[in-house]
Design a protein around this motif. Structure first.
Motif, PDB file in Angstrom:
ATOM      1  N   GLU A 105      49.723  45.955  -8.302  1.00  0.00           N
ATOM      2  CA  GLU A 105      48.768  47.067  -8.255  1.00  0.00           C
ATOM      3  C   GLU A 105      49.282  48.251  -9.078  1.00  0.00           C
ATOM      4  N   ALA A 106      48.437  48.766  -9.961  1.00  0.00           N
ATOM      5  CA  ALA A 106      48.758  49.952 -10.763  1.00  0.00           C
ATOM      6  C   ALA A 106      47.983  51.140 -10.225  1.00  0.00           C
ATOM      7  N   SER A 107      48.559  52.310 -10.393  1.00  0.00           N
ATOM      8  CA  SER A 107      47.873  53.560 -10.092  1.00  0.00           C
ATOM      9  C   SER A 107      48.069  54.467 -11.310  1.00  0.00           C
ATOM     10  N   LEU A 156      43.597  43.270 -14.930  1.00  0.00           N
ATOM     11  CA  LEU A 156      43.147  41.915 -14.637  1.00  0.00           C
ATOM     12  C   LEU A 156      41.713  41.862 -14.130  1.00  0.00           C
ATOM     13  N   GLU A 157      41.118  43.020 -13.854  1.00  0.00           N
ATOM     14  CA  GLU A 157      39.736  43.067 -13.391  1.00  0.00           C
ATOM     15  C   GLU A 157      38.743  43.104 -14.548  1.00  0.00           C
ATOM     16  N   ASN A 158      39.194  43.549 -15.747  1.00  0.00           N
ATOM     17  CA  ASN A 158      38.277  43.617 -16.884  1.00  0.00           C
ATOM     18  C   ASN A 158      38.917  43.168 -18.205  1.00  0.00           C
ATOM     19  N   ASP A 159      40.161  42.716 -18.167  1.00  0.00           N
ATOM     20  CA  ASP A 159      40.905  42.210 -19.330  1.00  0.00           C
ATOM     21  C   ASP A 159      41.176  43.258 -20.414  1.00  0.00           C
ATOM     22  N   GLY A 173      58.843  55.660 -10.870  1.00  0.00           N
ATOM     23  CA  GLY A 173      57.781  55.594  -9.890  1.00  0.00           C
ATOM     24  C   GLY A 173      57.126  54.244 -10.020  1.00  0.00           C
ATOM     25  N   PRO A 174      56.068  53.965  -9.340  1.00  0.00           N
ATOM     26  CA  PRO A 174      55.414  54.783  -8.324  1.00  0.00           C
ATOM     27  C   PRO A 174      56.189  54.757  -7.010  1.00  0.00           C
ATOM     28  N   TYR A 175      55.884  55.719  -6.165  1.00  0.00           N
ATOM     29  CA  TYR A 175      56.589  55.874  -4.907  1.00  0.00           C
ATOM     30  C   TYR A 175      55.683  55.652  -3.702  1.00  0.00           C
ATOM     31  N   GLU A 176      54.500  55.103  -3.942  1.00  0.00           N
ATOM     32  CA  GLU A 176      53.543  54.932  -2.857  1.00  0.00           C
ATOM     33  C   GLU A 176      53.098  53.474  -2.769  1.00  0.00           C
ATOM     34  N   GLY A 177      53.096  52.944  -1.581  1.00  0.00           N
ATOM     35  CA  GLY A 177      52.588  51.591  -1.358  1.00  0.00           C
ATOM     36  C   GLY A 177      53.362  50.535  -2.127  1.00  0.00           C
ATOM     37  N   ASN A 178      52.673  49.448  -2.411  1.00  0.00           N
ATOM     38  CA  ASN A 178      53.268  48.327  -3.143  1.00  0.00           C
ATOM     39  C   ASN A 178      52.889  48.355  -4.615  1.00  0.00           C
ATOM     40  N   ARG A 179      52.787  49.511  -5.186  1.00  0.00           N
ATOM     41  CA  ARG A 179      52.364  49.625  -6.582  1.00  0.00           C
ATOM     42  C   ARG A 179      53.519  49.328  -7.530  1.00  0.00           C
ATOM     43  N   VAL A 180      53.188  48.767  -8.695  1.00  0.00           N
ATOM     44  CA  VAL A 180      54.213  48.348  -9.640  1.00  0.00           C
ATOM     45  C   VAL A 180      54.382  49.298 -10.823  1.00  0.00           C
ATOM     46  N   ILE A 181      53.371  50.121 -11.095  1.00  0.00           N
ATOM     47  CA  ILE A 181      53.440  51.026 -12.246  1.00  0.00           C
ATOM     48  C   ILE A 181      52.482  52.188 -12.015  1.00  0.00           C
ATOM     49  N   ASP A 182      52.871  53.370 -12.490  1.00  0.00           N
ATOM     50  CA  ASP A 182      52.015  54.554 -12.510  1.00  0.00           C
ATOM     51  C   ASP A 182      51.717  54.851 -13.973  1.00  0.00           C
ATOM     52  N   LEU A 183      50.455  54.829 -14.329  1.00  0.00           N
ATOM     53  CA  LEU A 183      50.047  55.066 -15.713  1.00  0.00           C
ATOM     54  C   LEU A 183      49.627  56.515 -15.909  1.00  0.00           C
ATOM     55  N   LEU A 191      41.976  51.748 -19.601  1.00  0.00           N
ATOM     56  CA  LEU A 191      41.860  50.519 -18.808  1.00  0.00           C
ATOM     57  C   LEU A 191      40.658  50.558 -17.860  1.00  0.00           C
ATOM     58  N   ASP A 192      39.879  51.640 -17.922  1.00  0.00           N
ATOM     59  CA  ASP A 192      38.721  51.835 -17.039  1.00  0.00           C
ATOM     60  C   ASP A 192      39.090  51.745 -15.563  1.00  0.00           C
ATOM     61  N   MET A 193      40.170  52.455 -15.175  1.00  0.00           N
ATOM     62  CA  MET A 193      40.568  52.427 -13.771  1.00  0.00           C
ATOM     63  C   MET A 193      40.699  53.814 -13.158  1.00  0.00           C
ATOM     64  N   VAL A 194      40.266  54.847 -13.885  1.00  0.00           N
ATOM     65  CA  VAL A 194      40.396  56.214 -13.386  1.00  0.00           C
ATOM     66  C   VAL A 194      39.552  56.425 -12.129  1.00  0.00           C
ATOM     67  N   ASP A 195      38.313  55.981 -12.154  1.00  0.00           N
ATOM     68  CA  ASP A 195      37.423  56.205 -11.002  1.00  0.00           C
ATOM     69  C   ASP A 195      37.911  55.491  -9.747  1.00  0.00           C
ATOM     70  N   ASP A 196      38.369  54.248  -9.895  1.00  0.00           N
ATOM     71  CA  ASP A 196      38.853  53.488  -8.734  1.00  0.00           C
ATOM     72  C   ASP A 196      40.232  53.957  -8.274  1.00  0.00           C
ATOM     73  N   GLY A 197      41.024  54.498  -9.187  1.00  0.00           N
ATOM     74  CA  GLY A 197      42.356  54.991  -8.845  1.00  0.00           C
ATOM     75  C   GLY A 197      43.455  53.957  -8.938  1.00  0.00           C
ATOM     76  N   THR A 198      43.127  52.707  -8.652  1.00  0.00           N
ATOM     77  CA  THR A 198      44.100  51.628  -8.757  1.00  0.00           C
ATOM     78  C   THR A 198      43.419  50.404  -9.345  1.00  0.00           C
ATOM     79  N   SER A 199      44.233  49.472  -9.825  1.00  0.00           N
ATOM     80  CA  SER A 199      43.716  48.220 -10.352  1.00  0.00           C
ATOM     81  C   SER A 199      44.845  47.199 -10.378  1.00  0.00           C
ATOM     82  N   ARG A 200      44.499  45.944 -10.283  1.00  0.00           N
ATOM     83  CA  ARG A 200      45.488  44.865 -10.391  1.00  0.00           C
ATOM     84  C   ARG A 200      45.781  44.659 -11.880  1.00  0.00           C
ATOM     85  N   VAL A 201      47.066  44.655 -12.226  1.00  0.00           N
ATOM     86  CA  VAL A 201      47.461  44.574 -13.626  1.00  0.00           C
ATOM     87  C   VAL A 201      48.582  43.562 -13.833  1.00  0.00           C
TER      88      VAL A 201
END
Length: 150
Positions: free
Chosen positions: A49-51, A91-94, A105-115, A123-133
């Protein structure tokens, strides 16, 4: 030359050869949250998960000492070396972007990267806040013990 001197010279050569081999890495894939908490290394892949982060950090100093700019293609990762270039695929929109690691970071949850906001926007993920990457870290040029590229 004495036996002791020959042994010392031989030992130095063996140590130099051993140090020259340190740093070699292999391709590996890490699925975040499954099994061990293996660190991502340049030349490997990681899925998770990315944020993103932006306005609240604009102008702050990053872990690399740079000033954070949410409009640049940068990212925070817990283990990749500073300056590593990584391709991040949503991975949601390629959609794909290339970022440079300049923070921790990131320092929250199980996230792997903070962009940065810019990378997240592309990556069209600003509105959702997170995305699988998927993160594909690019291998860094290898150097010998003297610090010169091979």
């Amino acid at each position: 030359m004495s036996q002791r001197d020959r042994l010392a010279r031989f030992s130095r050569r063996v140590l130099i050869a051993a140090f020259a081999l340190i740093g070699c890495h292999s391709e590996e894939s890490v699925e975040h949250g499954k099994g061990s908490a293996a660190a991502t290394k340049p030349g490997s892949n990681e899925v998770g998960e990315a944020s993103w982060y932006g306005p609240g950090f604009q102008g702050n100093e990053t872990a690399s000492g740079e000033t954070f700019d949410q409009n640049k293609m940068t990212a925070a990762h817990p283990t990749l070396p500073m300056g590593t270039t990584a391709e991040v695929t949503n991975l949601e929109n390629d959609k794909k972007v290339e970022v440079r690691i300049n923070d921790r970071g990131p320092y929250e949850g199980n996230r792997v990267i903070d962009l940065s906001r810019e990378a997240a926007s592309r990556l069209d993920m600003v509105d959702d806040g997170t995305s699988r990457v998927r993160i594909e870290a690019q291998p860094q040029p290898r150097t010998d013990c003297g610090g010169t590229s091979r």
